[in-house]
Design a protein around this motif. Structure first.
Motif, mmCIF file in Angstrom:
data_model
loop_
_atom_site.group_PDB
_atom_site.id
_atom_site.type_symbol
_atom_site.label_atom_id
_atom_site.label_comp_id
_atom_site.label_asym_id
_atom_site.label_seq_id
_atom_site.Cartn_x
_atom_site.Cartn_y
_atom_site.Cartn_z
ATOM 1 N N SER A 58 5.670 20.947 18.711
ATOM 2 C CA SER A 58 6.551 20.589 19.826
ATOM 3 C C SER A 58 5.844 19.725 20.872
ATOM 4 O O SER A 58 6.495 19.032 21.650
ATOM 5 C CB SER A 58 7.072 21.860 20.488
ATOM 6 O OG SER A 58 5.975 22.662 20.895
ATOM 7 N N ALA A 59 4.522 19.767 20.911
ATOM 8 C CA ALA A 59 3.769 19.045 21.953
ATOM 9 C C ALA A 59 3.039 17.818 21.420
ATOM 10 O O ALA A 59 2.443 17.065 22.181
ATOM 11 C CB ALA A 59 2.767 19.992 22.600
ATOM 12 N N GLU A 60 3.087 17.596 20.117
ATOM 13 C CA GLU A 60 2.238 16.548 19.536
ATOM 14 C C GLU A 60 2.697 15.135 19.903
ATOM 15 O O GLU A 60 3.894 14.881 20.111
ATOM 16 C CB GLU A 60 2.165 16.733 18.010
ATOM 17 C CG GLU A 60 2.730 15.612 17.205
ATOM 18 C CD GLU A 60 2.351 15.653 15.725
ATOM 19 O OE1 GLU A 60 1.182 15.419 15.392
ATOM 20 O OE2 GLU A 60 3.251 15.886 14.909
#
Ligand code: PSU
Ligand code: MN
Length: 308
Positions: free
Chosen positions: A237-239
């Protein structure tokens, strides 16, 4: 474990209590606070990382040098002061002792944090990314002291791989030469900090904290010095996909070259420029991956404490 009284070590009350009970402890570095992130996100992140370690059943020990002492665990006012301090030295193996002997405030890099963690009997350390072999190292000779420390000091380091500002194939080759186990967590590929994959396969893969702790213990039993690098991919979700961040990385590298940035200044300069060029997106990713590493670090610390 009793600490030798001659060492310039001060344990915070929280860490001293955990230490006395043999409870799980996770070491945390301070260069990420002073040189890796801007204020106030640096202090906020440091607090969140500590809270994440506690929420997962371990005690956080943020390490820094103040008043000629190695502080293992900082109080909240100390953390805040460090996050705002100017002229903090970035300490690695080469300058840790000099800072302690002559005074001054120092933040510990991965290498220096490993040294201090070992002195305090802490077996695992969670951070963002490690230093590595810089691009152009064949002419600049810029290879982070973090790599040799992994070969020397028996601490398992949880990081999100190494940043794509580095030469990742050379970093993996160098770690292999030094005999450092590089363990990808839960996937085959070596992660690239802001991105889940570097496109390179990691030499080893493990899927649970117990195996990682057991492997570190086995190294000790075999009399092999050194630690392990656990490369934990950033949550999906943060990549930031590689293709998206690569242009900013290239731009920051070109600026560093044009401005003649060298030695210790290289990594902080690149991190700051990529933060600016991505309009803060790189920092969001950095925070998410450090929290993720704190969780895995806590799980490994619990296994190390249980397997004692
Ligand atoms: N990775 C990050 N943030 C950081 C660093 C790495 O995400 O702030 C710091 C670590 O302290 C690491 C150091 O040990 O940069 C490496 O510096 P150098 O490349 O000069 O060895
Ligand atoms: Mn360097």
């Amino acid at each position: 474990m009793t600490l030798p009284p001659t060492l310039p070590l001060i344990l915070s009350p929280e860490v001293a209590e955990a230490h006395a009970k043999g409870a799980p402890i996770v070491a945390l570095e301070s260069t990420i606070i002073t040189h890796g992130m801007p204020f106030p996100q640096n202090v906020e992140t440091a607090r969140r990382v500590e809270a994440e370690v506690r929420a997962h059943g371990a005690t956080p020990a943020t390490i820094a040098i103040m008043d000629r002492q190695i502080h293992i665990g900082l109080t909240d006012p100390q953390l805040e002061a460090l996050g705002q301090a100017k002229a903090v030295a970035k300490l690695s193996r080469a300058d840790l002792a000099a800072c302690l002997a002559t005074g001054g405030t120092g933040a510990t890099t991965v290498a220096a944090t490993m040294i201090c963690a070992r002195l305090a009997g802490i077996g695992v350390f969670a951070t963002g990314g490690i230093g590595g072999v810089h691009r152009g190292a064949e002419t600049s000779f810029d290879i982070s002291a973090d790599l040799r420390e992994l070969a020397e000091t028996p601490v398992t380091v949880v990081a999100a791989g190494a940043k794509a500002i580095l030469d990742l194939p050379k970093t993996l080759e160098y770690l292999e030469t030094l005999g450092v186990p590089v363990i990808a967590y839960g996937q085959d590929d070596f992660p690239a900090f802001w991105s889940r994959s570097s496109g390179l396969k990691a030499p080893l893969r493990m899927d649970d904290a117990a195996s990682i702790a057991a492997a570190q213990r086995m190294r000790t039993r075999l009399g092999l010095p050194g630690g392990q690098l656990v490369a934990n991919p950033i949550p999906a979700s943060a990549e930031i996909p590689r293709a998206e961040i690569m242009p900013q990385i290239e731009a920051a590298l070109a600026e560093a070259e044009a401005q003649g940035i060298a030695a210790k200044a290289v990594t902080p300069f690149l991190l700051q420029r990529i933060f600016e060029l991505t309009q803060g997106r790189s920092l969001e990713a950095n925070i998410a991956l450090v929290l993720n590493n704190a969780r895995l670090g806590a799980a490994i610390a619990r296994e190390l404490a249980a397997q004692t």
